[in-house]
Design a protein around this motif. Structure first.
Motif, short mmCIF file in Angstrom:
data_model
loop_
_atom_site.label_atom_id
_atom_site.label_comp_id
_atom_site.label_asym_id
_atom_site.label_seq_id
_atom_site.Cartn_x
_atom_site.Cartn_y
_atom_site.Cartn_z
N VAL A 29 -27.19 -8.78 61.78
CA VAL A 29 -28.00 -9.45 62.80
C VAL A 29 -28.76 -10.59 62.13
O VAL A 29 -29.34 -10.41 61.05
N PHE A 30 -28.77 -11.75 62.76
CA PHE A 30 -29.56 -12.89 62.30
C PHE A 30 -30.55 -13.21 63.41
O PHE A 30 -30.19 -13.73 64.46
N VAL A 31 -31.83 -12.89 63.19
CA VAL A 31 -32.89 -13.19 64.16
C VAL A 31 -33.39 -14.59 63.83
O VAL A 31 -34.30 -14.78 63.03
N SER A 32 -32.76 -15.59 64.44
CA SER A 32 -33.02 -16.99 64.09
C SER A 32 -34.19 -17.52 64.92
O SER A 32 -34.01 -18.12 65.97
N ALA A 33 -35.40 -17.28 64.42
CA ALA A 33 -36.61 -17.73 65.10
C ALA A 33 -37.77 -17.68 64.11
O ALA A 33 -37.74 -16.92 63.14
N CYS A 34 -38.78 -18.49 64.37
CA CYS A 34 -39.98 -18.44 63.54
C CYS A 34 -40.68 -17.10 63.71
O CYS A 34 -40.61 -16.48 64.78
N PHE A 35 -41.34 -16.64 62.67
CA PHE A 35 -42.14 -15.41 62.70
C PHE A 35 -41.32 -14.19 63.15
O PHE A 35 -41.82 -13.32 63.85
N SER A 36 -40.06 -14.11 62.79
CA SER A 36 -39.16 -13.09 63.36
C SER A 36 -39.03 -11.83 62.51
O SER A 36 -38.22 -10.96 62.81
N GLU A 37 -39.83 -11.70 61.46
CA GLU A 37 -39.70 -10.53 60.57
C GLU A 37 -39.93 -9.22 61.32
O GLU A 37 -39.23 -8.24 61.10
N ALA A 38 -40.93 -9.19 62.20
CA ALA A 38 -41.23 -7.95 62.93
C ALA A 38 -40.06 -7.54 63.82
O ALA A 38 -39.69 -6.36 63.88
N ALA A 39 -39.47 -8.51 64.52
CA ALA A 39 -38.31 -8.20 65.36
C ALA A 39 -37.14 -7.74 64.52
O ALA A 39 -36.41 -6.81 64.89
N ALA A 40 -36.96 -8.37 63.36
CA ALA A 40 -35.86 -7.99 62.48
C ALA A 40 -36.03 -6.56 61.97
O ALA A 40 -35.07 -5.82 61.81
N GLN A 41 -37.28 -6.17 61.71
CA GLN A 41 -37.54 -4.83 61.21
C GLN A 41 -37.09 -3.77 62.19
O GLN A 41 -36.66 -2.68 61.79
N ALA A 42 -37.15 -4.08 63.48
CA ALA A 42 -36.68 -3.13 64.49
C ALA A 42 -35.19 -2.86 64.32
O ALA A 42 -34.73 -1.73 64.45
#
Length: 207
Positions: A29-42
């Motif tokens: 998964v590539f969460v391509s957005a600013c400040f996206s670490e929290a979403a990626a952690q999910a």
């Protein structure tokens, strides 16, 4: 509007149809957005083995995102492993002429989980390509580089969004306001956003 999905529901969604029954069906998964670490952690928590994101306290510019994405996916396409492709993407940002703060912007990209080796080739069965020639860009009748946006251009996202929306909806758009308030900077930011996405096949003329 936004649709919030809890981690448990996301886990069940990604496990649906998985042959293993308990592992997320996605490999990457590539969460391509600013400040996206929290979403990626999910995604990490539900078992996705390779997740790329941007640090939770960091913003990434469009040119940096383009440079990373292009180099990263090209590396995957020629059979590189995830870690190698990630490193190639970061070096593309560092050396991109359109990214003035290349070192800083490259450091905003994360590969999660941080302690995993990421030594899997996501696309191992593609036909090997010895040489790839990119297609020639369309010839523009109006061509010329836009002036560089101010380095400290911050806090004008709403105005820039409105200018972009107006340009896509109208034949003539004027940005008005008191002298020195930043009208030209907003207009240039809006045009740069559109040019980067190839909205104008005939090019842009800066007068």
């Amino acid at each position: 509007g936004a649709h919030f999905v809890q981690v448990d529901r996301l886990r069940r969604l990604l496990q649906a149809g998985s042959a293993s029954g308990g592992t997320a069906s996605l490999s990457f998964v590539f969460v391509s957005a600013c400040f996206s670490e929290a979403a990626a952690q999910a995604f990490v928590e539900v078992g996705v083995p390779h997740v790329i994101a941007v640090r939770r306290n960091s913003r990434v510019s469009d040119p940096a995102a383009h440079a990373f994405t292009r180099a990263f996916y090209l590396a995957l396409a020629v059979g590189e492993k995830v870690r190698a492709a990630f490193d190639i993407g970061k070096q593309a940002v560092v050396n991109a002429p359109s990214v003035p703060a290349g070192e800083r912007e490259a450091a905003t990209f994360l590969l999660l989980p941080p302690d995993a080796p990421h030594d899997e080739a996501i696309l191992p069965n593609l036909t090997h390509v010895d040489r790839w020639e990119p297609p020639a860009p369309p010839r523009s009748t109006l061509a010329g580089p836009l002036p560089t946006a101010p380095e400290a251009f911050l806090g004008r996202n709403v105005e820039t969004y409105r200018a972009v929306s107006a340009v896509l909806d109208r034949r003539l758009v004027s940005v008005v306001g008191p002298r020195g308030i930043g009208k030209s900077a907003v207009a240039l930011a809006a045009l740069d956003f559109l040019v980067q996405r190839h909205y104008f096949s005939d090019g842009v003329l800066y007068v």
